[in-house]
Every structure is written in structure tokens, then in C-alpha cells.
Design an enzyme around this catalytic site. Structure first.
Site, mmCIF file in Angstrom:
data_model
loop_
_atom_site.group_PDB
_atom_site.id
_atom_site.type_symbol
_atom_site.label_atom_id
_atom_site.label_comp_id
_atom_site.label_asym_id
_atom_site.label_seq_id
_atom_site.Cartn_x
_atom_site.Cartn_y
_atom_site.Cartn_z
ATOM 1 N N CYS A 119 -12.024 0.286 8.126
ATOM 2 C CA CYS A 119 -11.233 1.218 8.942
ATOM 3 C C CYS A 119 -12.019 1.881 10.068
ATOM 4 O O CYS A 119 -11.804 1.585 11.234
ATOM 5 C CB CYS A 119 -10.628 2.291 8.041
ATOM 6 S SG CYS A 119 -9.481 1.623 6.843
HETATM 7 N N1 NAD Z 1 -9.333 -1.022 2.549
HETATM 8 C C1 NAD Z 1 -9.032 0.206 2.916
HETATM 9 O O1 NAD Z 1 -9.611 1.158 2.432
HETATM 10 C C2 NAD Z 1 -7.918 0.492 3.909
HETATM 11 C C3 NAD Z 1 -7.494 1.824 4.067
HETATM 12 C C4 NAD Z 1 -6.470 2.095 4.952
HETATM 13 C C5 NAD Z 1 -5.893 1.063 5.691
HETATM 14 N N2 NAD Z 1 -6.337 -0.221 5.542
HETATM 15 C C6 NAD Z 1 -5.676 -1.263 6.323
HETATM 16 O O2 NAD Z 1 -4.884 -2.062 5.453
HETATM 17 C C7 NAD Z 1 -4.873 -3.421 5.913
HETATM 18 C C8 NAD Z 1 -5.326 -4.348 4.793
HETATM 19 O O3 NAD Z 1 -6.658 -4.014 4.432
HETATM 20 P P1 NAD Z 1 -7.332 -4.496 3.082
HETATM 21 O O4 NAD Z 1 -8.562 -3.695 2.949
HETATM 22 O O5 NAD Z 1 -6.360 -4.505 1.959
HETATM 23 O O6 NAD Z 1 -7.685 -6.017 3.467
HETATM 24 P P2 NAD Z 1 -8.130 -7.175 2.446
HETATM 25 O O7 NAD Z 1 -8.891 -8.154 3.276
HETATM 26 O O8 NAD Z 1 -8.763 -6.594 1.241
HETATM 27 O O9 NAD Z 1 -6.760 -7.825 1.982
HETATM 28 C C9 NAD Z 1 -5.913 -8.522 2.827
HETATM 29 C C10 NAD Z 1 -5.271 -9.644 2.039
HETATM 30 O O10 NAD Z 1 -4.328 -10.275 2.883
HETATM 31 C C11 NAD Z 1 -4.356 -11.668 2.617
HETATM 32 N N3 NAD Z 1 -3.746 -12.366 3.744
HETATM 33 C C12 NAD Z 1 -4.273 -12.636 4.964
HETATM 34 N N4 NAD Z 1 -3.373 -13.271 5.709
HETATM 35 C C13 NAD Z 1 -2.249 -13.403 4.972
HETATM 36 C C14 NAD Z 1 -0.978 -13.969 5.216
HETATM 37 N N5 NAD Z 1 -0.655 -14.523 6.380
HETATM 38 N N6 NAD Z 1 -0.083 -13.929 4.199
HETATM 39 C C15 NAD Z 1 -0.383 -13.396 3.001
HETATM 40 N N7 NAD Z 1 -1.571 -12.838 2.733
HETATM 41 C C16 NAD Z 1 -2.492 -12.830 3.707
HETATM 42 C C17 NAD Z 1 -5.819 -11.958 2.390
HETATM 43 O O11 NAD Z 1 -6.015 -13.163 1.682
HETATM 44 C C18 NAD Z 1 -6.247 -10.727 1.578
HETATM 45 O O12 NAD Z 1 -6.102 -10.921 0.195
HETATM 46 C C19 NAD Z 1 -5.770 -3.463 7.143
HETATM 47 O O13 NAD Z 1 -4.992 -3.316 8.299
HETATM 48 C C20 NAD Z 1 -6.628 -2.231 6.982
HETATM 49 O O14 NAD Z 1 -7.090 -1.719 8.223
HETATM 50 C C21 NAD Z 1 -7.338 -0.536 4.646
#
Ligand code: NAD
Length: 450
Positions: free
Chosen positions: A288
Site C-alpha cells: 500500500c
Molecule cells: N494487503 C494489504 O494489507 C492491503 C490493505 C489495503 C488494501 N489493499 C489492496 O487490496 C488489493 C489486493 O491486495 P492483496 O494484498 O490482497 O493482494 P494479493 O496479491 O495478496 O492477492 C491478490 C490475489 O488476486 C489474485 N488474482 C490476480 N488476478 C486475478 C484475476 N484476474 N482473477 C482472480 N484472481 C486474481 C492473485 O492470484 C492473488 O491471490 C490491492 O489493490 C491492494 O492495494 C491491500
């Protein structure tokens, strides 16, 4: 047609409130998987979608790939109707879809929306009327409306349009943006106590999404549009990024002045109003804070606007790993040793304490910089027995035991995991350089804080 007189709307709202709908979560990562479990705990039937077949297989076996999520939680969800799949055709069975896919930066430090676009391309052929599509991935204001909605409208099979103010008929689907506010490792605030901001494309979408989230979160905060909700998330993260940069810069000054910045921050924190503490460190990490502000600075250029605070904060924060490496070189130099050829043990790889997330971790940059200077680098991290290849690194290293600290010229604390016995580490190591104030309260001739 107003909410109260539209029988279809009334019926969908009733089903949402009664937990009769099936929810779908796309992207079962750090954000999507806990959200899926939250839906499941409230007795929603939920289907999780991910393109990573390994993740799907692990979940299907009742396993987990995230440290703080136990296999028992997955199994409990399965018994409440949870299933994971890579098959988007199953989307036709869900009433509400929540998208939690990654939003990284590309190699030019620009927003990479390919995951959101690919997800929209995959949803579109399975879209049906009245479905609710909520984007949670952090992104710049306008993404939901300018990027996601056009793909859904163009590529669905039934000519469906997104419901908009004054155009919310039978052949429409509903769209909202609701930012994720997950704080990994935070055990103080329960997930359901984090208020959920929701901005629909029109009031009915906001109402549907509010009904959905109201059943798993204690408070929802409706706003007037997806763009407001998108911007809200960016404000929150830019606020953190800028304030961390401020204390990082002040730390560098305090080091020169011989003042303990942490003592200063603790003293300032006693002010009961107008001050919120932020802490300096070896650099920003995670999915983030190092990334999201640049989504806004990129979008701002379209409006001939230069976001100077974001750029300045980025400059200060990006310089911190370099500061850490030069502090190690200086500390070795004072012992008549060179960094070139020194054996350095990096303690902690995760981007923050007590979590199993390596993304954008400053430890990765620090290891690379140390190696460039000729140091022989090892690491220890209880969360990462080995580290292979990531998007921006290729370490191929395994975690070294802490049994022979005397073998290293320097132990560098990069991540202050709670499980480390810092007193013992300082007692046994030749030299400890601490970039996190993990050794607060300790004093020793072989201990350097940076
Ligand atoms: N991790 C955090 O602490 C956090 C906090 C707030 C916001 N976010 C936001 O949330 C979003 C997700 O972050 P995250 O940390 O969970 O990411 P992550 O990489 O842990 O998980 C994303 C998942 O999406 C899957 N994916 C990718 N493309 C796909 C598709 N076309 N169809 C289905 N699945 C697909 C990936 O395989 C993965 O498992 C991002 O935009 C991030 O900025 C994350």
C-alpha cells in the site's frame, strides 16, 4: 423508480439483509481471503475466485497459505458453504461480487491496472442483470467508472448497462467502490470494527453494497460516488506516507544532533490533541504505502497537477535503505573493517513486524545494496524459511539459524519481529546495527542505532 417502490430492489435488499444471497470474492490474497472468511462467519454462502490454481487447490483441501489464517478457519468456512474455484463461469451463481485483485506499479512506476482489467474481462461474459459488482482494490479516482464499467458494459452477453442516476432499469447491474482498510498484523482492531466506506455509481448501488457490508462490518460510511471512495483510500495512505517521510527526515537530523527521535515521538504523543505518532524505519514496505500515492500522482498529471508532497515523501522514504547501508559501512569502518568482504546477517525480511508479507520490503533493497558493496549477506526470518524469486528480486536464499551470531561481522536489524531476543542478540553479536529501535532500552558498545 425509487427504492421503496421497485419490487426487484426491495427483494434483493431483503435477501441481502437475510443473508440469502451468495457472495463471490475475486482475488483470494491477503485482502480477499480474510474477507471471504468474514462473509462465511456471518453465514453467507460464498465462492472465492482466484487465477492461481495452487491457491484454489490448497483451499479446496482445507489448507491455508496465509500465516495468520488457520486451516481450521478454512474448513469451518467450507462447512458453511465456502468453495474456491478458478472457473469464472460460477459467477453466474452469485448475487454480489467483490474484487480484491492486486494494483501494483509497472517498471516505469505507473499504475498497472492489468489485474483489474483482466478481472473485468473475465466477469463480463458471466454478468447478469441486478448483480452487484464492488471493486475494493486500491486505485486512482475514476478507475471504477472509467476502466471497469466500460469493459463490463461492452463485453457482457445481454447488453446490460451499469445502473446510473435516472437509468436503473431491469437491464442493469450495480457498481460500487469500497476501499479495503486491512492492517496486517494489527491485533488491536477487529476487522469488523473497521468502518467500510462505500461509493456507488448511483444511490441504489450504494444501498445494495451497504446492505451487503452491513452484515459483516459494524459500520458503513456511504459517500456520493466511487471516485470519492477511491480518493478516500488514497488520502489515508498518502497521509501515512507523508508523515512517515517527515519522521524519517527528522530522524536523520536527530542522529546528527545526538537526539533520540523515538524519545521525542513518545514525549510528543502525550499531547492529547493535534498529534498522531508515526515512526521512522529502514524504508517503506507492503502493497500500500510505497505504491498507492503514485497512483494519484500519475492521475494528477492528466489535470496538469504536480503532487509535490507525494514526490517529496517518496524521495525521502526511498532514500532510507541507502541510509541503513551507509550506517552499516560507517559502523564497520569505526571498527577498522570494510563493508566489502564483511559478513552481514539481516534480521527480518518482512516489511513489518510479525507478518509473513515480503512485498516491497526495504529488506530486499538493503540486501541488494549490501551485496553490491561486496558484503556476504545472510538473513534470518521466522516467517520465511527460504526466499526465491519475486517480482523485483531473485534472492534464492534460506534463513540462517541464530546459533552462531559470532560468525558475522554485523547483525543488521531490519524488521523487529517480536520473537527475537534482542538482549541476547546484542550480547552475542560482534556488532549490531538497529534500524528499527528494536533494542530500545539496551546500551552496549557494539550497538549502533541508525
Ligand atoms: N494487503 C494489504 O494489507 C492491503 C490493505 C489495503 C488494501 N489493499 C489492496 O487490496 C488489493 C489486493 O491486495 P492483496 O494484498 O490482497 O493482494 P494479493 O496479491 O495478496 O492477492 C491478490 C490475489 O488476486 C489474485 N488474482 C490476480 N488476478 C486475478 C484475476 N484476474 N482473477 C482472480 N484472481 C486474481 C492473485 O492470484 C492473488 O491471490 C490491492 O489493490 C491492494 O492495494 C491491500
Amino acid at each position: 423508480m425509487s427504492l421503496s417502490t421497485n419490487p426487484l430492489a426491495v427483494e434483493l435488499l431483503r435477501r441481502m439483509r437475510q443473508l440469502e444471497i451468495r457472495a463471490g470474492v475475486i482475488g483470494l490474497g491477503y485482502v480477499g481471503l480474510p474477507l471471504t472468511l468474514l462473509f462465511s462467519e456471518q453465514k453467507f454462502r460464498v465462492t472465492g475466485f482466484d487465477v492461481d490454481q495452487q491457491k484454489v487447490d490448497t483451499l479446496t483441501r482445507g489448507g491455508s497459505y496465509i500465516y495468520r489464517i488457520l486451516p481450521e478457519e478454512i474448513k469451518a468456512a467450507q462447512s458453511s458453504g465456502f468453495s474456491a474455484t478458478a472457473n469464472y463461469a460460477q459467477l453466474t451463481e452469485v448475487d454480489a461480487v467483490v474484487i480484491c485483485v492486486p494494483t501494483p506499479l509497472n517498471e516505469h512506476h505507473e499504475p498497472d491496472l492489468s489485474y483489474i482489467e483482466n478481472t473485468a474481462h473475465a466477469i463480463a461474459p458471466n454478468l447478469r442483470a441486478r448483480q452487484l459488482i464492488v471493486l475494493e482494490s486500491t486505485t486512482y479516482p475514476g478507475t471504477t467508472e472509467e476502466v471497469m464499467v466500460p469493459i463490463l458494459e461492452k463485453e457482457n452477453k445481454f447488453g446490460l448497462k451499469a445502473a446510473r442516476v435516472g437509468a436503473s432499469g431491469e437491464n442493469t447491474f450495480h457498481v460500487a467502490f469500497s476501499p479495503e482498510r486491512e492492517d496486517p498484523g494489527n491485533t488491536q482492531v477487529a476487522r469488523r470494527d473497521i468502518p467500510k466506506v462505500i461509493g456507488g455509481l448511483e444511490p441504489l448501488a450504494t444501498e445494495y453494497a451497504s446492505a451487503l457490508y452491513n452484515s459483516i462490518f459494524n459500520r458503513v460510511v456511504p459517500v456520493s460516488s466511487p471516485a470519492v471512495a477511491e480518493m478516500t483510500k488514497l488520502l489515508e495512505n498518502i497521509y501515512r506516507c507523508v508523515n512517515i517521510a517527515l519522521v524519517n527526515e527528522l530522524k536523520l537530523l536527530c542522529l546528527r544532533m545526538g537526539i533520540d527521535i523515538f524519545e521525542v515521538i513518545h514525549a510528543a504523543s502525550t499531547k492529547p490533541f493535534g498529534f498522531q505518532p508515526f515512526y521512522p524505519g529502514p524504508g517503506l514496505g507492503g502493497h500500500c504505502i510505497p505504491i498507492d500515492p503514485f497512483y494519484l500522482s500519475w492521475k494528477a498529471k492528466e489535470f496538469d497537477f504536480h503532487t509535490r508532497f507525494i514526490e517529496l515523501a517518496g524521495e525521502v522514504n526511498l532514500s532510507m535503505p541507502y541510509h541503513v547501508v551507509s550506517s552499516v559501512a560507517r559502523a564497520l569502518n569505526q571498527r577498522k573493517q570494510a563493508l566489502n568482504g564483511a559478513k552481514v546477517l539481516v534480521l527480518g525480511l518482512a516489511y513489518k513486524k510479525d507478518i509473513d508479507d515480503l512485498r516491497e520490503s526495504p529488506a530486499l533493497t538493503i540486501i541488494e545494496l549490501l551485496q553490491q558493496e561486496g558484503a556476504t549477506v545472510s538473513y534470518n526470518d521466522p516467517f520465511f524459511p527460504k526466499v526465491g524469486r519475486g517480482r523485483k528480486y531473485d534472492l534464492q536464499m534460506t534463513s540462517t539459524s541464530l546459533d552462531h551470531l559470532e560468525d558475522f561481522d554485523c547483525v543488521l536489524i531490519v524488521t523487529d519481529h517480536s520473537s527475537y531476543d534482542y538482549k541476547d542478540i546484542v550480547r552475542r553479536a560482534h556488532l549490531v546495527v538497529d534500524s528499527r529501535n528494536a533494542t530500545q532500552g539496551l546500551s552496549a558498545s557494539n550497538l549502533v542505532r541508525c
